[in-house]
Structures are given as structure tokens and as C-alpha cells.
Design an enzyme around this catalytic site. Structure first.
Site, PDB file in Angstrom:
ATOM      1  NE  ARG A 147      -3.497  -0.393   2.921  1.00  0.00           N
ATOM      2  CZ  ARG A 147      -4.915  -0.938   3.167  1.00  0.00           C
ATOM      3  NH1 ARG A 147      -4.913  -2.031   2.829  1.00  0.00           N
ATOM      4  NH2 ARG A 147      -5.840  -0.064   3.084  1.00  0.00           N
ATOM      5  CE1 TYR A 150      -4.799   6.948  -1.769  1.00  0.00           C
ATOM      6  CE2 TYR A 150      -4.979   5.898   0.229  1.00  0.00           C
ATOM      7  CZ  TYR A 150      -5.588   6.777  -0.433  1.00  0.00           C
ATOM      8  OH  TYR A 150      -6.781   7.455  -0.178  1.00  0.00           O
ATOM      9  CG  ASP A 151      -0.283   3.917   3.191  1.00  0.00           C
ATOM     10  OD1 ASP A 151      -1.419   3.778   2.344  1.00  0.00           O
ATOM     11  OD2 ASP A 151      -0.185   2.701   3.813  1.00  0.00           O
ATOM     12  NE  ARG A 216     -10.703  -1.663   6.848  1.00  0.00           N
ATOM     13  CZ  ARG A 216      -9.766  -2.229   7.746  1.00  0.00           C
ATOM     14  NH1 ARG A 216      -9.510  -2.189   8.971  1.00  0.00           N
ATOM     15  NH2 ARG A 216      -8.969  -3.031   6.773  1.00  0.00           N
TER      16      ARG A 216
HETATM   17  P1  NAD Z   1     -12.217   8.030  -6.780  1.00  0.00           P
HETATM   18  O1  NAD Z   1     -11.264   7.160  -7.239  1.00  0.00           O
HETATM   19  O2  NAD Z   1     -13.781   7.913  -6.836  1.00  0.00           O
HETATM   20  O3  NAD Z   1     -11.928   9.520  -6.937  1.00  0.00           O
HETATM   21  C1  NAD Z   1     -10.752  10.090  -7.591  1.00  0.00           C
HETATM   22  C2  NAD Z   1     -10.852  10.872  -8.801  1.00  0.00           C
HETATM   23  O4  NAD Z   1      -9.651  11.559  -9.405  1.00  0.00           O
HETATM   24  C3  NAD Z   1     -11.294  10.288 -10.008  1.00  0.00           C
HETATM   25  O5  NAD Z   1     -12.346  10.763 -10.527  1.00  0.00           O
HETATM   26  C4  NAD Z   1     -10.043   9.985 -10.910  1.00  0.00           C
HETATM   27  O6  NAD Z   1     -10.493   9.811 -12.430  1.00  0.00           O
HETATM   28  C5  NAD Z   1      -9.257  11.264 -10.662  1.00  0.00           C
HETATM   29  N1  NAD Z   1      -7.825  11.202 -10.855  1.00  0.00           N
HETATM   30  C6  NAD Z   1      -7.162  10.342 -10.626  1.00  0.00           C
HETATM   31  N2  NAD Z   1      -5.708  10.797 -10.859  1.00  0.00           N
HETATM   32  C7  NAD Z   1      -5.938  11.913 -11.603  1.00  0.00           C
HETATM   33  C8  NAD Z   1      -4.903  12.732 -12.229  1.00  0.00           C
HETATM   34  N3  NAD Z   1      -3.799  12.495 -12.474  1.00  0.00           N
HETATM   35  N4  NAD Z   1      -5.530  13.784 -12.949  1.00  0.00           N
HETATM   36  C9  NAD Z   1      -6.727  14.057 -12.793  1.00  0.00           C
HETATM   37  N5  NAD Z   1      -7.686  13.424 -11.939  1.00  0.00           N
HETATM   38  C10 NAD Z   1      -7.212  12.196 -11.386  1.00  0.00           C
HETATM   39  O7  NAD Z   1     -11.744   8.188  -5.238  1.00  0.00           O
HETATM   40  P2  NAD Z   1     -12.531   8.841  -3.646  1.00  0.00           P
HETATM   41  O8  NAD Z   1     -12.978   7.857  -3.017  1.00  0.00           O
HETATM   42  O9  NAD Z   1     -13.357   9.781  -4.501  1.00  0.00           O
HETATM   43  O10 NAD Z   1     -11.370   9.607  -3.412  1.00  0.00           O
HETATM   44  C11 NAD Z   1     -11.163  11.098  -3.704  1.00  0.00           C
HETATM   45  C12 NAD Z   1     -10.053  11.495  -2.663  1.00  0.00           C
HETATM   46  O11 NAD Z   1     -10.214  11.468  -1.377  1.00  0.00           O
HETATM   47  C13 NAD Z   1      -8.606  10.805  -3.000  1.00  0.00           C
HETATM   48  O12 NAD Z   1      -7.581  11.676  -2.830  1.00  0.00           O
HETATM   49  C14 NAD Z   1      -8.387   9.932  -1.669  1.00  0.00           C
HETATM   50  O13 NAD Z   1      -7.143   9.451  -1.336  1.00  0.00           O
HETATM   51  C15 NAD Z   1      -9.308  10.634  -0.813  1.00  0.00           C
HETATM   52  N6  NAD Z   1      -9.798   9.891   0.505  1.00  0.00           N
HETATM   53  C16 NAD Z   1     -10.966   9.017  -0.052  1.00  0.00           C
HETATM   54  C17 NAD Z   1     -11.387   8.124   1.082  1.00  0.00           C
HETATM   55  C18 NAD Z   1     -12.618   7.298   0.926  1.00  0.00           C
HETATM   56  O14 NAD Z   1     -13.042   6.474   1.643  1.00  0.00           O
HETATM   57  N7  NAD Z   1     -13.376   7.505  -0.197  1.00  0.00           N
HETATM   58  C19 NAD Z   1     -10.874   7.922   2.083  1.00  0.00           C
HETATM   59  C20 NAD Z   1      -9.632   8.603   2.425  1.00  0.00           C
HETATM   60  C21 NAD Z   1      -9.106   9.641   1.462  1.00  0.00           C
END
Ligand code: NAD
Length: 320
Positions: A147, A150-151, A216
Site C-alpha cells: 500500500r 498510496y500511503d 473499520r
Molecule cells: P475516486 O477514485 O472515486 O476519485 C478520484 C478521482 O481522481 C477520479 O475521478 C479519478 O479519475 C481522478 N484522478 C486520479 N488521478 C488523476 C490525475 N492524475 N489527474 C486528474 N484526475 C485524476 O476516489 P474517492 O474515493 O472519491 O477519493 C477522492 C479523494 O479522497 C482521494 O484523494 C482519496 O485519497 C481521498 N480519500 C478517500 C477516502 C474514501 O473513503 N473514499 C478515504 C480517504 C481519502
């Protein structure tokens, strides 16, 4: 001091959390420029905004340098693969989104004199040795594990955001999102909630990793978005945990979802992925005190709304 936000840039706005954020910003009258390369997102998530003159979707990879014409008051950087399946498939893109993507988004905020919000993650705590997780805990992360892309990308993004604030005077805030769930999650993204719901609705076995005792804490997406908006409107630079402190084991979650789905699916125990965290529960004392924020959506209500959404998706052939 409450700032006025007239125009916001949302990177990753076509994703799960980002699309709900775009909807809410538009409801509040904020013009939105969404930058997304659709790596893990979809224009379907933005269907409600398709004909909205206050909303623009630009298909673009934010890991490459970019600019946005005109004034910008707020930059929210969400762009990154976010589910374990996604970042396993896209390790380099994930590191680039956390590193180059964050740099480019910070540069935009600097040029525009905008507030910058980074959506970091509870994964910066790794497999935590402190429970519940407070913002002051530095984490227990394997820098070369399954992981780590990401981390460590998020840990670097936090460090970069901090440097832009302290050395360059950019107005930044870091929020650490804990697991969020709700409509528009992808059925195959490998996260626990969509996996269990789609399995329960199809009558297939619920695949619980390990013995299911790992915990969780899951937060309904409307609550997460309210927290993001509160942090964006505030002055605090964070990091601020945003999550729901209700903690349950993965097995309890599977069994609860099965019950709400009215399903008779059996539980099947499968191999636990490497570096899967054992405990997750946010301490949200800081968010409560500095943002006046806490989750308000009832746990069962949030799950039922999500199950209904997946059930409708199944009817239209979207669940395969
Ligand atoms: P997701 O995958 O649904 O959304 C991420 C979006 O980013 C997607 O639309 C993807 O196409 C876009 N993307 C990725 N790389 C890109 C790039 N280089 N340029 C432009 N667009 C790009 O994920 P999510 O669950 O909506 O997460 C959104 C954010 O929230 C992330 O940064 C994630 O780390 C953070 N986050 C989410 C959660 C969760 O539980 N959903 C928890 C912790 C953190």
C-alpha cells in the site's frame, strides 16, 4: 473569518467523493471547474451538472502542469486513485498524483492566492499503534509495502502542503478522510461496503478478509463533504481527521449489510491483503472543536441509501 468562495477548482471531481463535493458547491452557488482525467472517475457521476452553466469539466491529468484561466478562491485536491484495487493497478499514477499533482495544484493556489485543501487519508496512520487515531500520531507505515504507493504519496503530499504553507505562505488545510461510503462508489473498486452490498444483493458469498476482526469506521459521503466544506471555509491548517467514530469489525459490517439487504448470502473468509490495517477509528475532537463538525447521518440510514442506489444500478445493468 469566513471567506467568500465564488469559484472553486476541484481536482478529481468526477470521482466518488469529488462528484458529491461538486454537487454541494453548486448548491451553494459556487462556480466549479472540475479537472479529472477519468482514471477512476466517470462523467456519469456528474450527470446532474451536465447542463449547468456554473460547472465545467476539463479532462486533464493534474500530474502534468496546468493552469486555469480567471480568478479562483479555492482549490480542492482530491485527484488520486483511492481504493486498494485502484492503487494496486496504478502505483506510479498514484505516486504521481500525490507528488506532481499536489505540487501543480498548490502552484495554482499560490498563483491565484486561493485557499488550498488537500484530501489526505487515514492511511497515513498505516497499521496504527495508537487507537483511536489522533492527528498527533505519526503513523506506522511500511514504505515499500503493497500500500506504500498510496500511503507514502499522501504523506509526501502532506509534507509538501505544509512546506507551501510555512515557506511560501499559501493558505492551506489538510484533512485526513477516514473510510467514506455512499452512492457512486464503484461496485468493483474492492472497498468493503460496495463489495458486501453487491455480493449480498446478488446472493453471492460475502468475502470477508482474514477472520474479519479487523475494524473499520465508515462515514456517509454527505457528512464527509460537509466536513470538507467546513475545513475549506475555516482558517485552520490541519491536519484534521474527518470520519465517523462508530467502529465495527469487518465481519460485523458484512453481517449488518447482509441483514439490511435481506440476503441469505453465506460468509466466506478469504486471504487478508498485505499490510491491511488492524484498527481504524478517528478521534474527531479537533474537527468538533475547530470546525463544529461531526457526522450526523444515521448509520443504518446511510447504508440503506447506499444499498438502494446499488439496487437501482443492478436494475439498469450497471452491476456486473
Ligand atoms: P475516486 O477514485 O472515486 O476519485 C478520484 C478521482 O481522481 C477520479 O475521478 C479519478 O479519475 C481522478 N484522478 C486520479 N488521478 C488523476 C490525475 N492524475 N489527474 C486528474 N484526475 C485524476 O476516489 P474517492 O474515493 O472519491 O477519493 C477522492 C479523494 O479522497 C482521494 O484523494 C482519496 O485519497 C481521498 N480519500 C478517500 C477516502 C474514501 O473513503 N473514499 C478515504 C480517504 C481519502
Amino acid at each position: 473569518m469566513k471567506r467568500t468562495v465564488r469559484r472553486a477548482v476541484v481536482t478529481g471531481g468526477a470521482g466518488f467523493v469529488g462528484s458529491h463535493l461538486c454537487d454541494r458547491l453548486r448548491e451553494e452557488g459556487v462556480s466549479v471547474v472540475c479537472l479529472d482525467n477519468l482514471l477512476t472517475g466517470s462523467v456519469d457521476n456528474l450527470a446532474a451538472l451536465a447542463d449547468d452553466p456554473g460547472f465545467v469539466l476539463e479532462r486533464r491529468d493534474v500530474s502534468e502542469e496546468f493552469d486555469v484561466a480567471g480568478p479562483v478562491d479555492l482549490v480542492v485536491h482530491l485527484a488520486s486513485p483511492a481504493s486498494p484495487h485502484d492503487y494496486a493497478r496504478h502505483p506510479v499514477e498514484t505516486l504521481r498524483a500525490g507528488a506532481h499533482g499536489t505540487l501543480n495544484a498548490l502552484e495554482l493556489a499560490r498563483r491565484k492566492d486561493a485557499r488550498f485543501l488537500l484530501t489526505s487519508t487515514s492511511e497515513v496512520y498505516g497499521d496504527p499503534l495508537v487507537h483511536p487515531q489522533t492527528e498527533s500520531y505519526w503513523g506506522n507505515v511500511n514504505p515499500v509495502g503493497p500500500r506504500s504507493q498510496y500511503d507514502e504519496a499522501k504523506r509526501y503530499a502532506e509534507a509538501l502542503t505544509t512546506a507551501y504553507r510555512t515557506a511560501l505562505g499559501v493558505n492551506t488545510v489538510i484533512v485526513r478522510l477516514f473510510n467514506t461510503y455512499g452512492p457512486r462508489m464503484r461496485p468493483t473498486d474492492g472497498r468493503a461496503v460496495p463489495t458486501f452490498i453487491t455480493q449480498a444483493l446478488a446472493g453471492r458469498p460475502l468475502t470477508v478478509a482474514g477472520d474479519g476482526t479487523q475494524t473499520r469506521s465508515i462515514c456517509y459521503v454527505d457528512d464527509t463533504v460537509s466536513g470538507i466544506l467546513a475545513a475549506a471555509a475555516g482558517e485552520h491548517h490541519g491536519p484534521i481527521n474527518l470520519g465517523n467514530p462508530v467502529e465495527l469489525s469487518v465481519l460485523e459490517l458484512a453481517e449488518h449489510i447482509r441483514e439490511l439487504c435481506g440476503s441469505a448470502s453465506p460468509v466466506e473468509f478469504v486471504e487478508r491483503p498485505g499490510d491491511d490495517p488492524t484498527l481504524r477509528r478517528p478521534d474527531i475532537g479537533l474537527a468538533r472543536s475547530v470546525l463544529g463538525w461531526q457526522p450526523v447521518v444515521d448509520f443504518d440510514k446511510g447504508l440503506r441509501m447506499t444499498i438502494d442506489w446499488f439496487a437501482r444500478l443492478a436494475l439498469t445493468g450497471g452491476l456486473r
